[in-house]
Design a protein around this motif. Structure first.
Motif, PDB file in Angstrom:
ATOM      1  N   ILE A 135       0.850  -1.189   0.000  1.00  0.00           N
ATOM      2  CA  ILE A 135       0.000   0.000   0.000  1.00  0.00           C
ATOM      3  C   ILE A 135       0.890   1.244   0.000  1.00  0.00           C
ATOM      4  O   ILE A 135       1.747   1.411   0.864  1.00  0.00           O
ATOM      5  N   HIS A 136       0.688   2.104  -0.971  1.00  0.00           N
ATOM      6  CA  HIS A 136       1.459   3.334  -1.077  1.00  0.00           C
ATOM      7  C   HIS A 136       1.102   4.242   0.105  1.00  0.00           C
ATOM      8  O   HIS A 136      -0.073   4.539   0.339  1.00  0.00           O
ATOM      9  N   PRO A 137       2.097   4.683   0.895  1.00  0.00           N
ATOM     10  CA  PRO A 137       1.792   5.469   2.100  1.00  0.00           C
ATOM     11  C   PRO A 137       1.233   6.858   1.806  1.00  0.00           C
ATOM     12  O   PRO A 137       0.644   7.475   2.693  1.00  0.00           O
ATOM     13  N   ILE A 138       1.403   7.347   0.599  1.00  0.00           N
ATOM     14  CA  ILE A 138       0.899   8.678   0.253  1.00  0.00           C
ATOM     15  C   ILE A 138      -0.487   8.590  -0.379  1.00  0.00           C
ATOM     16  O   ILE A 138      -1.426   9.269   0.047  1.00  0.00           O
ATOM     17  N   THR A 139      -0.635   7.719  -1.383  1.00  0.00           N
ATOM     18  CA  THR A 139      -1.911   7.626  -2.099  1.00  0.00           C
ATOM     19  C   THR A 139      -2.893   6.670  -1.434  1.00  0.00           C
ATOM     20  O   THR A 139      -4.101   6.770  -1.660  1.00  0.00           O
ATOM     21  N   GLY A 140      -2.387   5.727  -0.641  1.00  0.00           N
ATOM     22  CA  GLY A 140      -3.252   4.719  -0.033  1.00  0.00           C
ATOM     23  C   GLY A 140      -3.701   3.644  -0.993  1.00  0.00           C
ATOM     24  O   GLY A 140      -4.554   2.815  -0.658  1.00  0.00           O
ATOM     25  N   GLU A 141      -3.117   3.599  -2.204  1.00  0.00           N
ATOM     26  CA  GLU A 141      -3.491   2.625  -3.222  1.00  0.00           C
ATOM     27  C   GLU A 141      -2.430   1.524  -3.317  1.00  0.00           C
ATOM     28  O   GLU A 141      -1.253   1.754  -3.032  1.00  0.00           O
ATOM     29  N   PRO A 142      -2.833   0.306  -3.763  1.00  0.00           N
ATOM     30  CA  PRO A 142      -1.842  -0.760  -3.973  1.00  0.00           C
ATOM     31  C   PRO A 142      -0.873  -0.380  -5.090  1.00  0.00           C
ATOM     32  O   PRO A 142      -1.259   0.235  -6.087  1.00  0.00           O
ATOM     33  N   ILE A 143       0.372  -0.778  -4.915  1.00  0.00           N
ATOM     34  CA  ILE A 143       1.385  -0.525  -5.933  1.00  0.00           C
ATOM     35  C   ILE A 143       2.251  -1.772  -6.070  1.00  0.00           C
ATOM     36  O   ILE A 143       2.610  -2.413  -5.074  1.00  0.00           O
ATOM     37  N   ALA A 144       2.558  -2.153  -7.322  1.00  0.00           N
ATOM     38  CA  ALA A 144       3.421  -3.305  -7.577  1.00  0.00           C
ATOM     39  C   ALA A 144       4.865  -2.944  -7.262  1.00  0.00           C
ATOM     40  O   ALA A 144       5.375  -1.908  -7.708  1.00  0.00           O
ATOM     41  N   LEU A 145       5.539  -3.793  -6.488  1.00  0.00           N
ATOM     42  CA  LEU A 145       6.899  -3.496  -6.049  1.00  0.00           C
ATOM     43  C   LEU A 145       7.956  -3.955  -7.048  1.00  0.00           C
ATOM     44  O   LEU A 145       9.005  -3.313  -7.174  1.00  0.00           O
ATOM     45  N   ARG A 146       7.715  -5.048  -7.755  1.00  0.00           N
ATOM     46  CA  ARG A 146       8.744  -5.606  -8.645  1.00  0.00           C
ATOM     47  C   ARG A 146       9.218  -4.619  -9.703  1.00  0.00           C
ATOM     48  O   ARG A 146      10.439  -4.500  -9.922  1.00  0.00           O
ATOM     49  N   PRO A 147       8.321  -3.876 -10.378  1.00  0.00           N
ATOM     50  CA  PRO A 147       8.816  -2.942 -11.408  1.00  0.00           C
ATOM     51  C   PRO A 147       9.665  -1.801 -10.854  1.00  0.00           C
ATOM     52  O   PRO A 147      10.415  -1.172 -11.618  1.00  0.00           O
ATOM     53  N   LEU A 148       9.585  -1.536  -9.546  1.00  0.00           N
ATOM     54  CA  LEU A 148      10.333  -0.421  -8.966  1.00  0.00           C
ATOM     55  C   LEU A 148      11.813  -0.750  -8.767  1.00  0.00           C
ATOM     56  O   LEU A 148      12.627   0.158  -8.578  1.00  0.00           O
ATOM     57  N   ARG A 149      12.159  -2.032  -8.745  1.00  0.00           N
ATOM     58  CA  ARG A 149      13.551  -2.483  -8.553  1.00  0.00           C
ATOM     59  C   ARG A 149      14.169  -1.822  -7.326  1.00  0.00           C
ATOM     60  O   ARG A 149      15.206  -1.145  -7.412  1.00  0.00           O
ATOM     61  N   LEU A 150      13.558  -2.051  -6.184  1.00  0.00           N
ATOM     62  CA  LEU A 150      13.949  -1.339  -4.968  1.00  0.00           C
ATOM     63  C   LEU A 150      15.312  -1.764  -4.436  1.00  0.00           C
ATOM     64  O   LEU A 150      15.938  -0.999  -3.697  1.00  0.00           O
ATOM     65  N   ASP A 151      15.761  -2.969  -4.773  1.00  0.00           N
ATOM     66  CA  ASP A 151      17.111  -3.354  -4.340  1.00  0.00           C
ATOM     67  C   ASP A 151      18.087  -3.335  -5.510  1.00  0.00           C
ATOM     68  O   ASP A 151      19.185  -3.877  -5.428  1.00  0.00           O
ATOM     69  N   GLY A 152      17.658  -2.705  -6.623  1.00  0.00           N
ATOM     70  CA  GLY A 152      18.554  -2.530  -7.749  1.00  0.00           C
ATOM     71  C   GLY A 152      18.626  -3.695  -8.713  1.00  0.00           C
ATOM     72  O   GLY A 152      19.411  -3.651  -9.662  1.00  0.00           O
ATOM     73  N   SER A 153      17.837  -4.741  -8.497  1.00  0.00           N
ATOM     74  CA  SER A 153      17.911  -5.909  -9.373  1.00  0.00           C
ATOM     75  C   SER A 153      16.532  -6.282  -9.884  1.00  0.00           C
ATOM     76  O   SER A 153      15.506  -5.937  -9.282  1.00  0.00           O
ATOM     77  N   ALA A 154      16.503  -6.994 -11.005  1.00  0.00           N
ATOM     78  CA  ALA A 154      15.257  -7.494 -11.582  1.00  0.00           C
ATOM     79  C   ALA A 154      15.114  -8.974 -11.229  1.00  0.00           C
ATOM     80  O   ALA A 154      16.104  -9.691 -11.057  1.00  0.00           O
ATOM     81  N   TYR A 155      13.875  -9.439 -11.133  1.00  0.00           N
ATOM     82  CA  TYR A 155      13.630 -10.857 -10.868  1.00  0.00           C
ATOM     83  C   TYR A 155      12.340 -11.267 -11.554  1.00  0.00           C
ATOM     84  O   TYR A 155      11.487 -10.440 -11.885  1.00  0.00           O
ATOM     85  N   SER A 156      12.203 -12.556 -11.775  1.00  0.00           N
ATOM     86  CA  SER A 156      11.042 -13.092 -12.475  1.00  0.00           C
ATOM     87  C   SER A 156       9.882 -13.287 -11.503  1.00  0.00           C
ATOM     88  O   SER A 156      10.098 -13.675 -10.343  1.00  0.00           O
ATOM     89  N   PRO A 157       8.634 -13.060 -11.949  1.00  0.00           N
ATOM     90  CA  PRO A 157       7.476 -13.350 -11.101  1.00  0.00           C
ATOM     91  C   PRO A 157       7.079 -14.823 -11.119  1.00  0.00           C
ATOM     92  O   PRO A 157       6.074 -15.201 -10.519  1.00  0.00           O
ATOM     93  N   ILE A 158       7.848 -15.650 -11.813  1.00  0.00           N
ATOM     94  CA  ILE A 158       7.596 -17.092 -11.872  1.00  0.00           C
ATOM     95  C   ILE A 158       8.772 -17.814 -11.229  1.00  0.00           C
ATOM     96  O   ILE A 158       9.938 -17.516 -11.516  1.00  0.00           O
ATOM     97  N   ALA A 159       8.477 -18.757 -10.342  1.00  0.00           N
ATOM     98  CA  ALA A 159       9.528 -19.491  -9.644  1.00  0.00           C
ATOM     99  C   ALA A 159       9.069 -20.929  -9.431  1.00  0.00           C
ATOM    100  O   ALA A 159       7.900 -21.270  -9.627  1.00  0.00           O
ATOM    101  N   PHE A 160      10.005 -21.770  -9.011  1.00  0.00           N
ATOM    102  CA  PHE A 160       9.708 -23.166  -8.748  1.00  0.00           C
ATOM    103  C   PHE A 160       9.537 -23.389  -7.244  1.00  0.00           C
ATOM    104  O   PHE A 160      10.105 -22.657  -6.425  1.00  0.00           O
TER     105      PHE A 160
END
Length: 271
Positions: A135-160
């Motif tokens: 939940i975005h603390p400013i807008t109060g709306e859900p936001i997807a975290l993966r596209p933001l690359r918050l730790d500087g890396s990309a990862y797949s939304p599919i895993a085993f």
């Protein structure tokens, strides 16, 4: 005398559903049972009975996993996580197959119930899709975290995943069963919560948007304004668990129906 045709009844196929709860272990929930992190789970499954001991099972499962550092406010030794103040939720869609081993052999045939209660253990492999949200603390709306690359890396939304678990089936009659199933999923990803265990806080100048700067560090008591990260936090550890990938659990009540199939045998006689 003409040949005699005999039809033998065999129960091979079983269809069922599971309804229950899910839980997650990772960089946010990693200490003890947190009731607020228990979320719903449901799914469908099919069993194929190979013999009295072994069963093949296929699953289509859904669950939600959740964690929040703010739930640790009353736990000693968790000041670091409380100050980090991260949170997430993710909907998981799983497709998996496993081999079940009946500890007590299932020798039920026809209308005769030889063994009503069948305990079992299982192991298997699966694939799942997940998408961490917060939940975005400013807008109060859900936001997807993966596209933001918050730790500087990309990862797949599919895993085993590797499902491991135990269960209990109980025959109400020759067709209907109810049961309990307790399973955990070892996974190949550390990003169910969008936090890698080895990750560091990024330099805010390297983040692509104000949303990324806000979601990377949510201890807003220390922010100078809404789009600024906590001062001097870049390069410091952001993750918590660096020795194991994330785990999720699916536990529930099962209801299933075992179908009859027919095999034909011809017994020849003499004239």
């Amino acid at each position: 005398m003409a040949p005699t045709t005999i039809y033998a009844q065999k129960k091979k196929i079983e269809l069922g559903m599971l309804a229950g709860t899910s839980y997650y272990y990772g960089d946010i929930v990693n200490y003890e049972l947190e009731p607020a992190s228990i979320k719903p789970a449901a799914g469908l499954f099919m069993r194929y009975h190979l013999n009295p001991y072994l069963t093949l099972r296929g699953n289509v499962m859904y669950c939600r996993v959740f964690g929040a550092d703010s739930n640790l406010q009353y736990i000693e030794g968790k000041k670091w996580q409380r100050e980090r103040n991260l949170a997430f939720y993710s909907d998981i869609f799983e497709l998996s197959g496993m081999l079940e081993y009946n500890i007590i052999p299932d020798r039920n045939r026809g209308r005769t119930i030889h063994t009503r209660c069948i305990p079992y253990v299982y192991a298997g492999v699966g694939v799942f899709h997940f998408e961490p949200m917060a939940i975005h603390p400013i807008t109060g709306e859900p936001i997807a975290l993966r596209p933001l690359r918050l730790d500087g890396s990309a990862y797949s939304p599919i895993a085993f995943a590797m499902p491991l678990g135990v269960g209990l089936r109980f025959y109400l009659n020759k067709n209907w069963q109810v049961g309990l199933d307790f399973g955990m999923r070892l996974t190949t990803t550390s990003h169910l919560d969008d936090i890698d265990g080895n990750s560091k806080y990024p330099n805010p100048e390297n983040l692509a948007s104000d949303d990324a700067r806000i979601m990377a560090s949510r201890n807003h008591n220390s922010l100078n304004h809404s789009t600024q990260m906590v001062p001097n936090i870049a390069g410091k550890p952001r993750g918590k668990i660096d020795y194991i990938t994330d785990i999720y659990f699916i536990n529930g009540i099962t209801v299933s129906y075992r179908f009859w199939t027919f095999s034909k045998a011809v017994r020849r006689g003499r004239f």
